[in-house]
Design an enzyme around this catalytic site. Sequence first.
Site, PDB file in Angstrom:
ATOM      1  N   HIS A   1       0.843  -1.209   0.000  1.00 57.51           N
ATOM      2  CA  HIS A   1       0.000   0.000   0.000  1.00 57.51           C
ATOM      3  C   HIS A   1       0.870   1.248   0.000  1.00 57.51           C
ATOM      4  CE1 HIS A   1      -4.093   1.749   1.311  1.00 57.51           C
ATOM      5  NE2 HIS A   1      -3.328   2.749   0.912  1.00 57.51           N
TER       6      HIS A   1
ATOM      7  N   HIS B   1       1.609   5.225  -2.190  1.00 56.33           N
ATOM      8  CA  HIS B   1       1.160   6.234  -3.162  1.00 56.33           C
ATOM      9  C   HIS B   1       2.420   6.792  -3.812  1.00 56.33           C
ATOM     10  CE1 HIS B   1      -3.011   6.298  -1.616  1.00 56.33           C
ATOM     11  NE2 HIS B   1      -2.423   5.977  -0.482  1.00 56.33           N
TER      12      HIS B   1
ATOM     13  N   ARG C   1       2.324   8.797  -6.534  1.00 54.53           N
ATOM     14  CA  ARG C   1       1.968  10.156  -6.982  1.00 54.53           C
ATOM     15  C   ARG C   1       2.166  10.445  -8.468  1.00 54.53           C
ATOM     16  NH1 ARG C   1      -1.177  10.643  -2.847  1.00 54.53           N
ATOM     17  NH2 ARG C   1      -0.243  11.374  -0.898  1.00 54.53           N
TER      18      ARG C   1
ATOM     19  N   HIS D   1      -5.429  -0.346   5.656  1.00 52.06           N
ATOM     20  CA  HIS D   1      -5.088   0.490   6.830  1.00 52.06           C
ATOM     21  C   HIS D   1      -6.056   0.402   8.010  1.00 52.06           C
ATOM     22  CE1 HIS D   1      -7.768   3.106   4.564  1.00 52.06           C
ATOM     23  NE2 HIS D   1      -6.845   3.455   3.697  1.00 52.06           N
TER      24      HIS D   1
ATOM     25  N   ASP E   1       1.430   2.572   3.725  1.00 53.98           N
ATOM     26  CA  ASP E   1       0.530   3.647   3.265  1.00 53.98           C
ATOM     27  C   ASP E   1       1.332   4.929   3.021  1.00 53.98           C
ATOM     28  OD1 ASP E   1      -1.666   5.018   2.396  1.00 53.98           O
ATOM     29  OD2 ASP E   1      -2.778   4.910   4.280  1.00 53.98           O
TER      30      ASP E   1
END
Lengths: 423, 308
Positions: free
Chosen positions: A59, A61, A63, A231, A304
């Site tokens: 998990h 990000h 971007r 999460h 995360d």
Amino acid sequence: MMLLKGGRVIDPSQHIDEKRDILIENGKISTVEKDTPVAETECIDVTNMIVTPGLIDMHTHLREPGHEYKETIRSGTEAAVAGGFTAVACMPNTQPVNDNRSVTEFILKQARCSNLAHVYPVAAISRSSEGKILTEFGDLHDAGAVAFSDDGQPVMNSRMMRSALEYAHSLGLPIISHCEDLFLSQGGHMNEGFSSTQLGIEGIPTIAEDIMVMRDIALAEYTRTSVHIAHVSTTGSVEAIRGAKEKGIKVTAETAPHYFTLTDEALLDFSTNAKVYPPLRSAKDIEAIKEGLKDGTIDAIASDHAPHSSIEKDVEFIFASNGLIGLETSLALSLKLVDEGILTIATLIEKMTVNPARILNIHKGTLEPGSDADITVIDPQRRWTVDINTFRSKSRNSPFDGWKLKGKAVMTIVGGDIKYREL
Amino acid sequence: MVMKLSKKDILGIPDLSRDEINLILDTAESFLEISTRDIKKVPTLRGKTIINFFVEASTRTRTSFEIAGKRLSADTINISASTSSMVKGETLGDTAKTLEAMNPDIIVIRHNAAGAPHMLARLVRQSVINAGDGAHEHPTQALLDLLTIKNEKGHIDGLHVTIVGDITHSRVARSNILALTRMGARVTVCGPAMMMPRDIDKMGVSVSHHIEEAIENADIVMMLRIQLERQNESIFPSDREYARYFCLDREKIKAARPDVLVMHPGPMNRGVEIAPDIADGIQSLILKQVTNGVAVRMALLYLLAGGE
């Protein structure tokens, strides 16, 4: 050919936890045996080190595309290998959203060009993650997406979530659910509790998460499908997932290091770097998360990793974006669970290798001969201080700056190539 | 007894010790008289510059700070939300550095975001006074309320103060709970259940949902402004329903002792949280609060500017 000699090999996928040598040939694991003779190979002495299958962060990000000033696939995977991760799954809330094959293919192309960690795109459940029309799961999977999620947003419409679960299940693909009842969380900026009461900041109640976890469990049970809960941050979620597993419902779950490390008291000085969704909760929730990790209710640990620049973070608390970065601190924060006696080192490695691989249904997280030589070498005794200015990530939004931690990835090998080394 | 306030900023009540609060109240007491003179001006802060930076609209607090500064001969400058460059998209950080570069002595800030004064105080070397930040704190209001109570009752210690209204969204309630309990008063908060923030009892207060019960033994009743229209969604049925159960009127005040005193931080919604005859009655301290507000703010400006 490369030989990693003298390390303690922990491979939960094969129930190995002993001193063995790993021989790598042509980017693949050749043998994992005791006392492999040093032949005409590059030999790396990993005595006193722990050698594991490459860590997987399911998990993150990254971007890109769209917010390259926060992170790119290159900088994100640099951070990944520096943190010991050989594979990351990246969430679809980019600009544009990863809801069609051209975005998925672009992400994979950037990952190939960066040539650091493996990148597994998670595609959106619904177009633009707006919760209205399903994306083309089949086509996206064909393009390389491994799972589906509207992460960052919940699928509020239960009928849409039902369809997503049924369709994904029929294709053998996982759904990763961001559980948040938007009506209950509306206007909130932190956990609702004594801290939010002291600060006069609108709270997000734990039930905003719990209720959606319970809904998704009910949907998975009714439709005879499976769901992965992203999460997990609350006692209620842990209890609901535990109960579901006992009933044989196919639910898996992940949590992130900050949910077993920090409470909402970290926000009492209005620190925007500790502002995250789901919000940091109470000490009681931390205990429940640890218990859930210990008894297997929570299958995986994922960072995360959510990069934001000073533009989003150096502002008034209520205007700051949610999210913190974790790729470069996740392992050391998780190793604290081993020091505290909550997890054995093997169980921790399981939650960071084979378990996320199984949930994502990818052929990773193992040192089985013939598999890709994705390997992480960990120095469990290495003491270091978190310094955000040395992060490979483009962003600096970590609440752990200055923390003294123990344990670090000192070598990260992807497909037989050393991508990170401080050994 | 401290004689000097060795602080850069006044951001919230938790930063102030009991002795420091007493110093502020005593200093304010000595400034009260200045406002009754024909020539309401002393040269104490001549040459000092005070910026009133009001990102959120305010009449009484901004005027109170401005008058306080002027009566001490400081140069006061007002910046409001509509005239600030924040409407042009400037960040609070950039505005802060810009103001700092002009070398004021004190910046007074009101902001709709909790913690904004704390952020400003970290960024500038000048003193910062929190004139209200979101639903977090309004320390100068609590200090003027303490002064008002002390002047009427002679002491604060041992009194029972009941605060009635939307506690969740009230910075006045938070600062007063902290200030009153620090000074030894007993505090009860009262309001509809949906207007009570979670775990408020951990702040050391009693909680009630019935006004008659809550004011029964009170020495002071503080009514808070109700703004049902401000909330995004309807968390309470109507003004009418609120008034029926929580408006302090002639009937409900009968539950209290005859010598109970009534306060309100303003601006009032007559007929919603307080009946006109109570607001204007002999038990009301509302205008004394306003008068004392100027003295308390004079005291804070004076003490932060290094006075003793």
